[in-house]
Design an enzyme around this catalytic site. Structure first.
Site, PDB file in Angstrom:
ATOM      1  N   TRP A 357       0.824  -1.220   0.000  1.00 34.76           N
ATOM      2  CA  TRP A 357       0.000   0.000   0.000  1.00 34.76           C
ATOM      3  C   TRP A 357       0.856   1.267   0.000  1.00 34.76           C
ATOM      4  O   TRP A 357       0.337   2.364  -0.110  1.00 34.76           O
ATOM      5  CB  TRP A 357      -0.911   0.018   1.236  1.00 34.76           C
ATOM      6  CG  TRP A 357      -0.204   0.368   2.527  1.00 34.76           C
ATOM      7  CD1 TRP A 357       0.985  -0.131   2.952  1.00 34.76           C
ATOM      8  CD2 TRP A 357      -0.633   1.305   3.524  1.00 34.76           C
ATOM      9  NE1 TRP A 357       1.318   0.406   4.178  1.00 34.76           N
ATOM     10  CE2 TRP A 357       0.340   1.304   4.549  1.00 34.76           C
ATOM     11  CE3 TRP A 357      -1.745   2.124   3.666  1.00 34.76           C
ATOM     12  CZ2 TRP A 357       0.224   2.098   5.681  1.00 34.76           C
ATOM     13  CZ3 TRP A 357      -1.845   2.913   4.808  1.00 34.76           C
ATOM     14  CH2 TRP A 357      -0.875   2.899   5.785  1.00 34.76           C
ATOM     15  N   ASP A 358       2.188   1.099   0.107  1.00 38.11           N
ATOM     16  CA  ASP A 358       3.085   2.254   0.180  1.00 38.11           C
ATOM     17  C   ASP A 358       2.899   3.222  -0.993  1.00 38.11           C
ATOM     18  O   ASP A 358       3.295   4.383  -0.909  1.00 38.11           O
ATOM     19  CB  ASP A 358       4.550   1.786   0.241  1.00 38.11           C
ATOM     20  CG  ASP A 358       4.819   0.851   1.404  1.00 38.11           C
ATOM     21  OD1 ASP A 358       3.994  -0.062   1.627  1.00 38.11           O
ATOM     22  OD2 ASP A 358       5.832   1.017   2.097  1.00 38.11           O
ATOM     23  N   GLU A 496       0.825  -2.889  12.106  1.00 41.96           N
ATOM     24  CA  GLU A 496       1.079  -4.326  11.977  1.00 41.96           C
ATOM     25  C   GLU A 496       1.357  -5.021  13.309  1.00 41.96           C
ATOM     26  O   GLU A 496       1.571  -6.229  13.327  1.00 41.96           O
ATOM     27  CB  GLU A 496       2.247  -4.561  11.013  1.00 41.96           C
ATOM     28  CG  GLU A 496       1.928  -4.097   9.608  1.00 41.96           C
ATOM     29  CD  GLU A 496       2.854  -4.665   8.557  1.00 41.96           C
ATOM     30  OE1 GLU A 496       4.025  -4.903   8.881  1.00 41.96           O
ATOM     31  OE2 GLU A 496       2.396  -4.863   7.426  1.00 41.96           O
ATOM     32  N   LYS A 617       2.814  -0.063  15.906  1.00 42.44           N
ATOM     33  CA  LYS A 617       4.036   0.031  15.107  1.00 42.44           C
ATOM     34  C   LYS A 617       4.057   1.360  14.344  1.00 42.44           C
ATOM     35  O   LYS A 617       5.101   1.939  14.102  1.00 42.44           O
ATOM     36  CB  LYS A 617       4.050  -1.142  14.123  1.00 42.44           C
ATOM     37  CG  LYS A 617       5.239  -1.190  13.195  1.00 42.44           C
ATOM     38  CD  LYS A 617       5.131  -2.405  12.291  1.00 42.44           C
ATOM     39  CE  LYS A 617       6.292  -2.509  11.317  1.00 42.44           C
ATOM     40  NZ  LYS A 617       6.102  -3.582  10.336  1.00 42.44           N
ATOM     41  N   GLN A 618       2.872   1.817  13.938  1.00 44.75           N
ATOM     42  CA  GLN A 618       2.795   2.974  13.043  1.00 44.75           C
ATOM     43  C   GLN A 618       1.393   3.575  13.130  1.00 44.75           C
ATOM     44  O   GLN A 618       0.495   2.996  13.741  1.00 44.75           O
ATOM     45  CB  GLN A 618       3.072   2.542  11.617  1.00 44.75           C
ATOM     46  CG  GLN A 618       2.030   1.585  11.058  1.00 44.75           C
ATOM     47  CD  GLN A 618       2.577   0.718   9.941  1.00 44.75           C
ATOM     48  OE1 GLN A 618       3.020  -0.404  10.192  1.00 44.75           O
ATOM     49  NE2 GLN A 618       2.545   1.218   8.737  1.00 44.75           N
TER      50      GLN A 618
END
Ligand code: BGC
Length: 838
Positions: A357-358, A496, A617-618
């Protein structure tokens, strides 16, 4: 490190840092790329000379923990770099065995040239100066060239030059994949060509059967002429080498030029790769000729793509490094290649060259500077729509389910087991349940359309993708009688660290807020997309897709009733049940481990699980503030039937920021963006962290395995859109510049609907140059002032930059909330008429 804003430079040879340099000094042209490994090196514990073709994948099966596992890799192609020398009978150039008197390496970002200057002394005490230059041609994507200049400083005698094409390579760039089958190439042919100065090597990937041909022409020059040389060619199945011997006097300089052509069976406009490669080396000019056309091609890219920041050379250089690596991964040469944009570039083997998805972080830069590349990346997805439909069908769902990791065919390429290097255990990898990737693709389609007005694309490809993705969400959403709402169950959000509830054995979380809001967005956009398509095509699509008004109405109903979980005080919960998780002892873990960005691995190694904690994580919920303005978000959330007060945004940001380890390089980009207006100092700290992600390898070893392209492009977009507050809505271009104190000005061109707009933001004014033929928007809002925007004009808006940043004009109200607030439409400013100077 020197602060030339166009040069990444290193002094001295540092074996421990060499693999990082190799990744950062990769040269590529959107067709193929080669790591910046030393010409004389081979893969070992210090060096890893990898070459990768855009879209060049191959699959291998490995038996692991009693299971047969198939992985698809971006294949490491034969190494075309080998070029070395020695005084006859002496030692071949080897940095670890020789005395190094001087060593400098420079990556010239402006010209796309990698240079090394060194002086070495060998076992016999001979001192030799060497200068290397290397290019991977930006205009002729099948060509690359090396120049090696040898000057014996203290000796005269016969010198041997070795040049080779090495097909013995495997994929060995990532330590944790070493247990996996990694031999992808089968040799086909190795020989000297009809021209004795040229070698040919042909290999084929052993499953996908991509045939790869490399031809290398090696010539030497002294004083501009080609001296007589003895040339010997050695041939093995998967290796061909030439040794050239000649006399050289002390102080003389010998130039060796190696010109390489790489063609594959995926190329268009050729008969077959070997013949094409031989012809290309035959016709190629000298190094300087190739350099001239290469530099020109880069100049054209920079004219479109450069973003200039004032008075911060390091930030400037890193932003250019990021644009440079993006354009080496995807460039005009990628168009028609059927290649996507791998998350780790073409710079290493991490994530096996897969596409994630980046793109969501990458396409905005391309939309504004190279929309034709963005289009080609979207077509990569469109060609895999049949596979996405199959994936949905196999899951018992409708529409299109795009894979979390995508490679050659569009099937799901995510690994099923993941090695935790800390514990040495292989654990299940559930990351493929990140269904949100489809929504990211839909958003990319929509943004491209908004930015280009490419109606042909929308009609032929984009609308169909949006509709099929909407169908997927509509079929995944299930009515819940108890709540009177639709649920989306069993997914993962972008964070994640959470792939399951600690109290459940089944992977997946329910009602991930990010996923549900994005699903609502897709369902609503899909309902309107055909209204933008040319009427005849619209009818065709309705028939082809058997789309009935009831189905579209159903999407609206689902979008209006999707569940959104909340926790205390109106903060959006990351997913349902998030409030039942435990708080992590962040300070304790930091004190114990120092670097805790991969908390998941730390906890698993301790026999615990990160799933138990409120630890991300993000960015997950905060992705919503990154992607949408507060006005858009309010509209979306109220459309889902909830109240949403933008005042809660700063608290939400604080809440999640305190619970995030930034284990993904994407995380700091998002957090810096959402803080850009409310906390400029903290935003800048996060941006600095994001800028340093790769150049300083802040994750300690990951960049060597490939750059992080999402973070690279994301930082550039953060400056381009986040800090300028650039938005297009209705018939208005909005700007709300908000630079960190450290950046004193910003200058860039942006393409909108086929026309270049120029923005110059300095300490005391914003200047907007509107080209002749500008199709609109016809209004501009700078901060809270609205003015007409006419073609061919240059508008100047006086602004003051005091210490910390922009101070709004006295009559304007300060919009410094976490994200932009809804503009006051149509309001004309009392004073401050723009100074028109057309
Ligand atoms: C991140 C993902 C990202 C992937 C590839 C992971 O570490 O968590 O969001 O898509 O890397 O860059």
């Amino acid at each position: 490190m020197a602060e030339n804003p166009w040069v990444l430079s290193y002094d001295g040879f540092d074996p421990a840092g060499e693999s990082l340099r190799e990744a950062l000094c990769t040269l590529g042209n959107g067709y193929f790329a080669t790591r910046g490994a030393a010409e004389e090196s081979e893969a070992d514990e210090v060096h890893y000379p990898g070459t990768y073709l855009a879209g060049g994948y191959n699959r291998r099966v490995t038996d692991l923990s009693g299971r047969s596992i198939e992985n698809e890799d971006l294949v490491n192609l034969p190494n075309w770099l080998p070029l070395s020398f020695r005084p006859e009978g002496g030692d071949w150039l080897n940095l670890r065995r020789m005395g190094i008197l001087d060593y400098r390496q420079r990556l010239d970002l402006k010209r796309g040239v990698l240079e090394r200057h060194l002086r070495v002394t060998d076992g016999a005490g001979h001192v030799t100066a060497l200068a290397f230059r290397r290019i991977v041609h930006m205009r002729h994507p099948n060509l690359a060239a090396i120049e090696m200049r040898i000057t014996p400083e203290t000796w005269s005698g016969r010198v041997e030059v070795a040049s080779a094409l090495d097909g013995r390579v495997i994929n060995a760039g990532v330590e944790r994949y070493r247990e996996l089958n990694s031999k992808h190439l089968a040799p086909l042919e190795a020989r000297e060509a009809e021209e004795p100065d040229t070698m040919l090597l042909v290999a084929e990937t052993n499953q996908s059967h991509i045939r790869i041909a490399q031809a290398a022409r090696t010539r030497v020059y002294r004083d501009g002429a080609e001296p007589a040389v003895e040339r010997v060619t050695d041939v093995e199945d998967d290796h061909v080498a030439q040794t050239l011997t000649l006399e050289l006097q002390r102080g003389e300089t010998l130039s060796v030029e190696k010109t390489v052509a790489l063609f594959t069976s995926r190329d268009r406009g050729i008969s077959e790769p070997a013949q094409a490669a031989l012809r290309a080396t035959r016709e190629a000019g000298r190094f300087e000729d190739l350099l001239a056309t290469h530099v020109q091609a880069w100049q054209l890219l920079w004219d479109r793509g450069d973003i200039v920041v004032d008075r911060h050379p390091r930030t400037q250089m890193i932003l250019r490094l990021h644009v440079f690596h993006l354009l080496q991964t995807v460039s005009p040469n990628t168009i028609d290649q059927d290649a996507g944009v791998p998350a780790r570039g073409l710079h290493g083997e991490a994530y096996r060259g897969h596409i994630f998805w980046d793109e969501l972080f990458i396409l905005p830069y391309l939309d504004f500077h190279f929309p034709e590349i963005a289009r080609s990346l979207l077509l990569y997805r469109y060609r895999r729509l049949p596979d996405a439909r199959r994936l949905a069908r196999e899951a018992g769902l409708a529409g299109a389910k795009f894979p979390w990791q995508s490679g050659s065919s569009g099937r799901e390429e995510s690994q099923v087991l993941h090695l935790n290097p800390r514990s040495g255990r292989w654990t299940p990898d559930n990351s493929h349940i990140q269904r949100h990737v489809g929504a990211a693709i839909a958003l990319n389609v929509w943004r491209y359309w908004q930015s280009t007005c490419d109606r042909d694309f929308l009609g032929q490809y984009g609308a169909e993708m949006l509709i099929e993705i909407a169908r997927f969400w509509a079929s995944l959403a299930k009515w819940n009688d108890a709540t009177g709402r639709y649920d989306i169950r069993g997914v993962m959000g972008p964070d994640e660290f959470h792939d399951a509830y600690p109290w459940s054995d089944v992977p997946g979380l329910d009602n991930n807020a990010y996923t549900n809001v994005l699903a609502a967005w897709v369902l609503r956009r899909a309902g309107e997309v055909l209204g933008h398509v040319e009427p005849v095509r619209r009818k065709e699509l309705e028939r082809l897709l058997a789309l009935e008004p009831e189905e579209v109405a159903g999407w609206g109903r689902i979008a209006g009733k999707l569940t959104l979980p909340f926790i205390d005080g109106g903060i959006i919960a990351q997913f349902e049940g998030y409030d039942r998780l435990e708080e992590l002892d962040w300070d304790g873990y930091r004190a114990k481990y120092g670097d805790i960005h991969r908390l998941d691995r730390i906890l698993e190694a301790e026999g615990d699980s990160v799933n138990r904690y409120k630890a991300s994580k993000q960015a997950d919920v905060l992705m919503l503030f990154y992607l949408f303005s507060s006005a858009e978000l309010r509209d979306l959330i109220t459309g889902m039937g909830y109240d949403f007060d933008p005042q809660v945004i700063p608290r939400t940001v604080d809440y999640y920021l305190a619970r995030t380890s930034h284990g993904s390089t994407l995380s700091r980009v998002v957090h810096s963006w959402v803080l850009a207006r409310s906390d400029r100092a903290r935003s800048w700290e996060l941006l600095k962290g994001a800028l340093e992600s790769d150049i300083s390898d802040i994750q300690g070893g990951t960049t060597a395995e490939g750059i992080h392209l999402g973070a690279m492009a994301g930082t550039v977009d953060l400056v381009q859109r986040g800090q300028t507050g650039l938005e297009f809505y209705d018939d208005t271009l909005a700007l709300s510049p908000c630079l960190p104190q450290e950046l004193q000005g910003l200058h860039l061109g942006l393409m909108h609907r086929g026309h270049w707009l120029r923005l110059d933001i300095s300490c005391d004014e914003v200047r907007v140059a509107v080209p002749v033929g500008w199709p609109g928007p016809h209004r501009i809002r700078v901060r809270n002032e609205v003015h007409d925007l006419a073609a061919g004009e240059e508008l100047r808006f006086p602004c003051q930059l005091h210490g910390g940043g922009w101070r709004p004009a006295p009559e304007a109200s300060p919009p410094d909330t976490a994200v932009t607030t809804e503009p006051e439409r149509g309001k004309r400013s009392a004073g401050g008429t723009p100074t028109g100077s057309s």
